[in-house]
Design a protein around this motif. Structure first.
Motif, mmCIF file in Angstrom:
data_model
loop_
_atom_site.group_PDB
_atom_site.id
_atom_site.type_symbol
_atom_site.label_atom_id
_atom_site.label_comp_id
_atom_site.label_asym_id
_atom_site.label_seq_id
_atom_site.Cartn_x
_atom_site.Cartn_y
_atom_site.Cartn_z
ATOM 1 N N ASP A 622 0.829 -1.209 0.000
ATOM 2 C CA ASP A 622 0.000 0.000 0.000
ATOM 3 C C ASP A 622 0.865 1.261 0.000
ATOM 4 O OD1 ASP A 622 -2.380 -1.352 -0.085
ATOM 5 O OD2 ASP A 622 -2.692 -1.338 2.088
ATOM 6 N N ALA A 623 1.928 1.237 0.796
ATOM 7 C CA ALA A 623 2.800 2.411 0.875
ATOM 8 C C ALA A 623 3.503 2.658 -0.454
ATOM 9 C CB ALA A 623 3.823 2.221 1.995
ATOM 10 N N VAL A 624 4.001 1.592 -1.059
ATOM 11 C CA VAL A 624 4.705 1.723 -2.341
ATOM 12 C C VAL A 624 3.737 2.148 -3.440
ATOM 13 C CG1 VAL A 624 5.912 0.439 -4.145
ATOM 14 C CG2 VAL A 624 6.568 0.142 -1.744
ATOM 15 N N SER A 625 2.562 1.533 -3.477
ATOM 16 C CA SER A 625 1.573 1.847 -4.515
ATOM 17 C C SER A 625 1.104 3.294 -4.426
ATOM 18 C CB SER A 625 0.373 0.900 -4.408
ATOM 19 O OG SER A 625 0.778 -0.435 -4.628
ATOM 20 N N LEU A 672 -3.363 -15.484 -2.850
ATOM 21 C CA LEU A 672 -3.160 -15.245 -4.279
ATOM 22 C C LEU A 672 -3.535 -13.810 -4.649
ATOM 23 C CD1 LEU A 672 -4.436 -18.634 -5.767
ATOM 24 C CD2 LEU A 672 -2.075 -17.806 -5.696
ATOM 25 N N ARG A 673 -4.599 -13.286 -4.008
ATOM 26 C CA ARG A 673 -4.962 -11.883 -4.243
ATOM 27 C C ARG A 673 -3.841 -10.950 -3.766
ATOM 28 N NH1 ARG A 673 -9.981 -13.782 -2.066
ATOM 29 N NH2 ARG A 673 -11.562 -13.992 -3.711
ATOM 30 N N LEU A 674 -3.213 -11.323 -2.656
ATOM 31 C CA LEU A 674 -2.109 -10.508 -2.147
ATOM 32 C C LEU A 674 -0.940 -10.507 -3.135
ATOM 33 C CD1 LEU A 674 -1.040 -8.755 0.144
ATOM 34 C CD2 LEU A 674 -0.232 -10.846 1.289
ATOM 35 N N SER A 680 0.864 -5.955 -9.073
ATOM 36 C CA SER A 680 0.257 -4.734 -9.597
ATOM 37 C C SER A 680 1.019 -3.485 -9.171
ATOM 38 C CB SER A 680 -1.204 -4.628 -9.146
ATOM 39 O OG SER A 680 -1.292 -4.327 -7.760
ATOM 40 N N ALA A 681 1.762 -3.576 -8.068
ATOM 41 C CA ALA A 681 2.538 -2.415 -7.619
ATOM 42 C C ALA A 681 3.629 -2.040 -8.628
ATOM 43 C CB ALA A 681 3.166 -2.697 -6.253
#
Length: 696
Positions: A622-625, A672-674, A680-681
Motif C-alpha cells: 500500500d505504501a509503495v503503490s 493469491l490476491r495478495l 500490480s505495484a
C-alpha cells in the motif's frame, strides 16, 4: 621462403568514379588474401594500389607450386560400414563418394578395440602458374559496383570499359582475358604527361614503371600529396582550407598526378551568401574554399590539377573562369529571389509534389503550421515563441521553388533563412528555417533553439506519419526516404529534453492527414508509427550499451515515449549496478509471485485472514503503490525503483513464512490476491520478470 615469386596484376580502365574506386580497393584488400588462402597458395603479403584508371594487385613471396597434401577423414565404425559378408553398406558407399573415392579405397583402423573406416586423399602439388589465370579472372568479375556497363559487342560487365590488362608472375605473362582485353606486359601512363604504352619487364617493376609514367598509384600517397600542397597554400595565404572528408576522397580519386593550386574569384561575389559559394566550389567543382583567421570566407580557393605542372597558370585561369560563371549565376539567382518576399513562394509549392498520395509540398506546409500550433501548446511556449514556431513551420519549405535552391539544391533551408531575414521575419524564424533539416544524421547537431527543434520535429514527424499512412515505411534494409534517420533525429531531440509528447504529436499529425483527405487505417498506422519509434529507441539504447533485458523490462510496462523509455532504462541499469543483490532478489521474487498469482481473483484482500507476514507485506505494498505513481509523474524513476526495492524484505519474509497454496480455499485465494496486489505495484514501472532470467 626460398625461390619465391612476385605477382603483378593490373586492370586498366577508363576513369572509375571516385567512390566506386575506393570501394573496389577495400573489397580487394579482403578478397585477395582469402582467394589465395582458399587455393592453398602461401604468400608473404599483398598490396592493393588504385588510381582513376587502374586497379593493381601486387603479391610477394609466392611459391612455385602449392604444397602437396595428405588428408585423412574418419568415417563410421567398420561394423556399420560393412555387413557380415564384408560388403560395403550404404554408409560406406556414401562416405567414400563424399570424399571422391570408392569403398575399395577405404582403410580399416583399430581404435581402442573398435574398428573405424578412414578415407585418405593425396592432393599433389600444383604449379601456381596454372591456377593464377582463374584466380585473377575472378578478381575482375567478383567486384561489386553500384552500376556497371557493357561496351562494344561484349556481354561482360564492369564499372567502366576495360582497356588493358597487365598480368605477370616475375617475367612470365599470365594469360587473362576479359571483354576483348588480353593480358600482356605493358601498362599505360598518365594521359597527358606520359601517354601510351610502357613496357614492364618483370612483375616487381610494375609499380616503378607506373610511377615513372607520372602516375601516383597509392590512394594514401595521393592524399598526402594533396594535404601537403594545401598546407603550403595555407602557409602562403595565412588562411585555412575546408577539406570535407567526402570531397577530399573524391578529389584524391579523380587525379593520377595531383597538384594543388591556388586560385581566386572576384571579391564582388562575396556579397552572395557564403553557403552558395561553398556549394558551388565543393559540391559542383570539387574545389576547397579558404577562410581567413576570423573564419570568414575569402575569395581564394584551392584546385587540384591532374594536368601538366608546366601549364599551371593556364589550368588556374581555366578553373577561375568556370567559378566566375557559376558564381555569376548564383549572384543573379540570389538577387532575383530577393525581389519577392519569402511568403510569396509558398503558393508556388502547389507545383511541387511531396508524395503522389500525400499531395503537394504546399499541403505539407499547411500541415506543418497546424502541427506547430499543437506543439507550441504542448511545450507551453510563450506567445512570441509560439507565433515564431507557426510562422517558421509555414515558411520552411518556401525556398524550394526559389531560383538559387533549384540551381544549388544543397542550400535548401539555408537560403530560406536569408530570404526570411530580408523579408522582415524575426531572427528566430529565420534561424529555425535555416536549421529545420537538422539533425541530418546520428551525431549531427540539433537546431539551436526550442523553436528550431520543434520545426525540425514537425517536419520529420509529418514525413514519417505520411509515408506510413500510404504504406511507404521502411522494409528490412530498404529505407529510401531515410525515415530511420529522421526518427533517430526526433528521438535524440526528445532525449535532450524537448518538452513535448511524441504520442500526442503522432495523433495530431495523423488527424491532419485525415483532414486533408488521405485515406488510411488510422489505428493500424498509429500502431505502426509508435512501434517504429519504439524500435528505433531500442536500437539506440542497445547501441549505447544498455542490456536487452533492461530495455525489455521497461517496454513491457507499456511505455512508448522515447525519452521516458531511455530515462527509465538507464535508471534501471544504474539501480542494478548500485544495488545488484537487492534488484536480483526482487526480480526473482517478482517472477515467483507472477507465476503463482491468479489474475481472475483480483487484488481485493481480506485483512482479517492475514498472518503477521501477510499484514506486513500488504502494508508495504500500500505504501509503495501510493508513492510510485507520483514519482513517475514527476519523472523520478530512480526513486520509484527504490520504493519497489523496499518490498524485497516483506516479500522474502512472506514466502519464508507462508504457504501460499494452503488447503483452506479462503486462505489460498486471499494469499493469491495478495500476490496479485504485489505484482500490480510494479505496473507502469517495469516487468521485473524480464530481469529474472538474468538474475538467475
Amino acid at each position: 621462403m626460398s625461390n619465391t615469386h612476385t605477382l603483378a596484376f593490373e586492370i586498366g580502365v577508363e576513369e572509375i568514379p571516385a567512390f566506386d574506386l575506393d570501394s573496389a580497393r577495400k573489397q580487394l584488400e579482403k578478397a585477395v588474401p582469402e582467394a589465395f588462402q582458399a587455393a592453398r597458395i602461401p604468400f608473404q603479403q599483398f598490396d592493393i594500389y588504385t588510381s582513376p584508371r587502374r586497379i593493381i594487385v601486387m603479391g610477394y613471396g609466392l611459391p612455385e607450386a602449392t604444397e602437396a597434401l595428405r588428408e585423412e577423414y574418419r568415417g563410421p565404425a567398420a561394423k556399420i560400414a560393412f555387413d557380415a559378408e564384408g560388403n560395403p553398406t550404404k554408409a560406406a558407399i556414401g562416405f567414400a563418394r563424399g570424399k571422391g573415392l570408392t569403398p575399395d579405397d577405404l582403410e580399416r583402423r583399430d581404435e581402442g578395440g573398435v574398428e573405424y573406416v578412414y578415407a585418405t586423399k593425396e592432393i599433389p602439388a600444383t604449379p601456381i602458374i596454372s591456377l593464377l589465370p582463374g584466380i585473377l579472372s575472378e578478381f575482375i568479375t567478383m567486384l561489386k559496383w553500384p552500376r556497371s556497363c557493357r561496351w562494344a559487342a561484349y556481354r561482360d560487365y564492369f564499372v567502366r570499359p576495360v582497356r588493358w590488362i597487365c598480368a605477370m608472375l616475375d617475367d612470365q605473362v599470365i594469360p587473362v582475358t576479359f571483354a576483348g582485353a588480353v593480358s600482356g606486359n605493358t601498362t599505360m601512363g598518365h594521359r597527358v604527361l606520359a601517354p601510351g604504352e610502357h613496357v614492364v619487364d618483370t612483375a616487381e617493376r610494375l609499380i616503378d614503371v607506373v610511377r615513372s609514367a607520372y602516375v601516383v598509384p597509392s590512394q594514401a600517397e595521393r592524399e598526402q600529396i594533396i594535404r601537403e600542397g594545401v598546407a603550403a597554400i595555407e602557409a602562403e595565404t595565412g588562411c585555412k582550407a575546408e577539406l570535407p572528408a567526402k570531397t577530399l576522397l573524391e578529389v584524391v580519386n579523380l587525379s593520377e598526378y595531383p597538384t594543388p593550386l591556388r586560385a581566386t574569384f572576384d571579391e564582388e561575389f562575396l556579397q552572395v551568401p557564403e553557403e552558395i559559394i561553398v556549394d558551388a566550389m565543393l559540391m559542383h567543382q570539387r574545389y576547397f574554399p579558404l577562410y581567413n583567421a576570423q573564419g570568414k570566407l575569402t575569395n581564394d580557393f584551392i584546385i587540384v590539377s591532374n594536368g601538366d605542372p608546366a601549364c599551371n597558370a593556364t589550368i588556374v585561369d581555366g578553373n577561375e573562369r568556370v567559378v566566375r560563371a557559376r558564381l555569376s549565376d548564383a549572384k543573379f539567382f540570389y538577387e532575383e529571389d530577393l525581389k519577392n518576399p519569402l511568403e510569396s513562394y509558398v503558393e508556388k509549392l502547389d507545383a511541387v509534389v511531396f508524395q503522389e498520395s500525400l499531395g503537394t509540398v504546399r499541403a505539407k506546409a499547411q500541415r506543418l503550421a497546424a502541427l506547430a500550433g499543437h506543439l507550441a501548446d504542448d511545450a507551453k511556449l510563450s506567445e512570441q515563441d509560439a507565433a515564431d514556431l507557426k510562422r517558421a513551420a509555414y515558411l520552411c519549405k518556401a525556398d524550394l521553388v526559389t531560383n538559387a535552391v533549384i540551381e544549388f539544391t544543397s542550400v535548401q533551408g539555408v537560403m530560406g533563412s536569408y530570404y526570411a531575414l530580408a523579408s522582415g521575419e524575426t531572427p528566430q524564424v529565420a534561424q529555425a528555417i535555416g536549421q529545420h533539416y537538422q539533425p541530418r544524421f546520428a551525431g549531427d547537431a540539433a537546431p539551436d533553439t526550442v523553436v528550431g527543434k520543434l520545426v525540425a520535429f514537425a517536419d520529420k514527424l509529418d514525413t514519417i506519419c505520411g509515408l506510413f499512412a500510404v504504406d511507404q515505411g521502411p522494409t528490412g534494409s530498404s529505407d529510401p526516404f531515410a525515415l530511420r534517420r529522421s526518427a533517430i533525429g526526433i528521438v535524440g531531440m526528445l532525449e535532450a529534453g524537448l518538452p513535448v509528447s511524441l504520442d500526442a504529436a503522432i495523433d495530431f499529425s495523423l488527424d491532419e492527414f485525415d483532414r486533408q483527405g488521405v485515406t488510411f487505417d488510422r489505428n493500424a498506422v498509429r500502431a505502426a508509427v509508435v512501434d517504429f519509434f519504439v524500435t528505433r529507441t531500442k536500437v539506440i539504447l542497445r547501441d549505447g550499451g544498455a542490456s536487452a533485458d533492461a530495455v525489455d523490462a521497461v517496454l513491457a510496462a507499456g511505455v512508448t515515449e522515447p525519452a521516458i523509455i531511455i530515462k527509465r532504462t538507464r535508471a534501471l541499469e544504474e539501480a542494478r549496478a548500485g544495488m545488484p543483490e537487492v534488484m536480483a532478489d526482487l526480480a526473482i521474487a517478482y517472477d515467483r509471485a507472477n507465476n503463482l498469482r491468479d489474475e481472475s481473483l483480483g487484488i481485493e484482500v481480506d485483512a482479517t485472514l492475514f498472518q503477521g507476514e501477510e499484514s506486513e507485506l500488504d502494508f508495504a505494498i500500500d505504501a509503495v503503490s501510493a508513492a510510485v505513481p507520483g514519482l513517475l509523474v514527476a519523472g523520478d524513476y530512480e526513486a520509484a525503483l527504490k520504493q519497489l526495492a523496499s518490498l524485497r524484505g516483506p516479500i522474502d519474509a512472506f514466502f519464508e513464512a507462508v504457504m501460499v497454496m494452503a488447503e483452506d480455499e479462503a486462505l489460498r485465494s486471499n494469499r493469491l490476491r495478495l500476490l496479485n496486489k504485489f505484482v500490480s505495484a510494479f505496473s507502469g514501472v517495469a516487468d521485473f520478470g524480464k530481469l529474472a532470467k538474468a538474475a538467475r
